[in-house]
Enzyme design. Sequence first.
Site, PDB file in Angstrom:
ATOM      1  N   LYS A  34       0.030   8.277 -23.547  1.00  0.00           N
ATOM      2  CA  LYS A  34      -0.177   8.154 -25.041  1.00  0.00           C
ATOM      3  C   LYS A  34       1.683   7.537 -24.851  1.00  0.00           C
ATOM      4  CE  LYS A  34      -3.193  10.191 -24.507  1.00  0.00           C
ATOM      5  NZ  LYS A  34      -4.574  11.666 -23.372  1.00  0.00           N
ATOM      6  N   PHE A  60     -19.273  14.237 -25.912  1.00  0.00           N
ATOM      7  CA  PHE A  60     -18.596  13.938 -27.259  1.00  0.00           C
ATOM      8  C   PHE A  60     -19.141  12.441 -27.129  1.00  0.00           C
ATOM      9  CE2 PHE A  60     -13.819  13.460 -25.844  1.00  0.00           C
ATOM     10  CZ  PHE A  60     -13.778  14.599 -25.501  1.00  0.00           C
ATOM     11  N   TYR A  96       0.761  -1.469   0.224  1.00  0.00           N
ATOM     12  CA  TYR A  96       0.358   0.441  -0.018  1.00  0.00           C
ATOM     13  C   TYR A  96       0.916   1.212  -0.267  1.00  0.00           C
ATOM     14  CZ  TYR A  96      -4.000   3.030   1.118  1.00  0.00           C
ATOM     15  OH  TYR A  96      -4.731   3.989   0.781  1.00  0.00           O
ATOM     16  N   ASP A 155       1.363  21.113 -20.427  1.00  0.00           N
ATOM     17  CA  ASP A 155       0.750  19.300 -20.885  1.00  0.00           C
ATOM     18  C   ASP A 155       1.463  18.222 -21.129  1.00  0.00           C
ATOM     19  OD1 ASP A 155      -0.709  17.344 -21.743  1.00  0.00           O
ATOM     20  OD2 ASP A 155      -2.607  18.455 -21.558  1.00  0.00           O
ATOM     21  N   ARG A 158     -13.796  15.391 -33.818  1.00  0.00           N
ATOM     22  CA  ARG A 158     -13.333  16.272 -33.235  1.00  0.00           C
ATOM     23  C   ARG A 158     -13.791  17.977 -34.102  1.00  0.00           C
ATOM     24  NH1 ARG A 158     -12.955  15.318 -28.525  1.00  0.00           N
ATOM     25  NH2 ARG A 158     -10.619  13.998 -27.547  1.00  0.00           N
ATOM     26  N   PHE A 162      -7.550  21.362 -24.290  1.00  0.00           N
ATOM     27  CA  PHE A 162      -7.709  19.670 -24.539  1.00  0.00           C
ATOM     28  C   PHE A 162      -8.802  19.763 -23.653  1.00  0.00           C
ATOM     29  CE2 PHE A 162      -7.621  15.691 -23.083  1.00  0.00           C
ATOM     30  CZ  PHE A 162      -7.591  14.729 -24.395  1.00  0.00           C
ATOM     31  N   THR A 163      -9.408  18.597 -23.641  1.00  0.00           N
ATOM     32  CA  THR A 163     -11.436  19.137 -23.143  1.00  0.00           C
ATOM     33  C   THR A 163     -10.844  18.451 -22.183  1.00  0.00           C
ATOM     34  OG1 THR A 163     -10.591  16.098 -23.740  1.00  0.00           O
ATOM     35  CG2 THR A 163     -12.037  17.732 -25.671  1.00  0.00           C
TER      36      THR A 163
END
Length: 466
Positions: free
Chosen positions: A261, A452, A75, A218, A385, A127-128
């Site tokens: 990514k 979306f 943990y 980001d 998009r 970015f969303t």
Amino acid sequence: MNKKFKVIPPPFKIKVVEPIKITNRATREKAIKKAGYNTFLLHSNDVYIDLLTDSGTNAMSDNQWAGIMLGDEAYAGSKNFYNLEKAVKEIYGYKYVVPTHQGRGAEHLMSRILIKKGDIIPNNMYFTTRRIHQELAGGIWMDVSIAQAEQPENWHPFKGNIDLKKLEKLIKKHGAKKIPYMSIEANINMAGGQPFSMKNLKALRKLCDKYKIPIMLDGTRLVENAYFIQQREKPYKNKSVKKIVKEICSYTDGTTTSGKKDALVNIGGFLACNDKKLFTEAKSLVVVFEGLHTYGGLAGRDMEAMARGIYEMVDDDHIAARVNQIEYLGHKLLEAKVPIVVPIGGHAVYLNAKRFLPHIPQNLYPAQALAAALYIVSGVRGMERGAVSVGRDPKTGIERKSKLELVRLTVPRRVYTNLQMNIVAQGVIKLYKMRKKISGLKMVFEPKQLRFFQSRFKPLKNKLIG
Ligand SMILES: *Cc1c(COP(=O)(O)O)cnc(C)c1O
């Protein structure tokens, strides 16, 4: 094929295969109807080639899978956390690391800690998930990207750049105190996977120093951005991607990054920074929302896979072959005169639905229709998009205007062969030839947030492809 285009061979061979079903048009027509013409609502076993996203869809290496077996599921204080922390410090160069279950977990923490109600956050496009977390924290998202970012046919090599004049005007208008940080995304997704230049980033650093505004990166597609800098910015021609990644981070104060990514894993993310105060607050808040600060919602094995992926992602041969596969697909479409966003992006080819389907007005969601039609014709799943993704203004509730109306064909890392890219290209070209038969869509269900993902549609006429 463009004579100048050269295929770069991938530096791997295939050890394990995952069977996929060859589908037929009749079952695909049924499946998309059931999914409300939203490719997000399709079942993945009804998809032949899945280009919905490159997020978490990567193929891990044998070394990463070996790491999975070394998961330390304690943990607190898992050894895999320390390996992850070491990898982030070594490759990105930030001082402090807080793991999160994925990118948006980190965005949530950063937004909550740094943003006060009414604050302004300048961004290079949106970015969303990044924008919604800024807004939920009471901030106001503002775009300071260069105008070329919204011009799909403009070959500008660095559409991810910041318009520094626009930014300085914004700072002067609102005052630096109202701006908790500058938010900059590497290889901006919404513009078509387009990088910023190192020159622009350095100038941004200078401007932000003048007003004492931190820069938060980001870093989700940082490696792809670094590769484009190596290819397109002269002083970096002979520098390794690994060095370029570190240099980019050195001009920023922290990052929220999705490991799903660039970092070649299926789940994971982190917040990293140089400021001890931000780190301390993030470390205490992560416990509330994600999990203890040495696992942040991840299993030990997932942290190990991400740590190993972080070293693999900066290999020059890997990233060159990765981006080259997308260029391969893009060039095939360009050759057939299919309207796509140029330059070809780092993670995806974007079909320009406004030009593909000029007979469908934007209020009938041409990109949504195009994504659904491509699935019907070819079994290839892409995503919208455009008008659906931009959503509504949180204050007025009015639909935001979207200059771009695109379908994203996102290529997962190390998953498909170029033979499958040929099949994607054939499907798109076939559809382009019958484009006049495609009709628009009406939205029949709209969720409150990030619509979306779950909105549903019906074709204007009886059939989407008449
Ligand atoms: C995917 C993504 C995110 C969010 O990361 P998740 O891991 O999906 O939560 C943030 N920014 C960019 C640019 C992304 O592509």
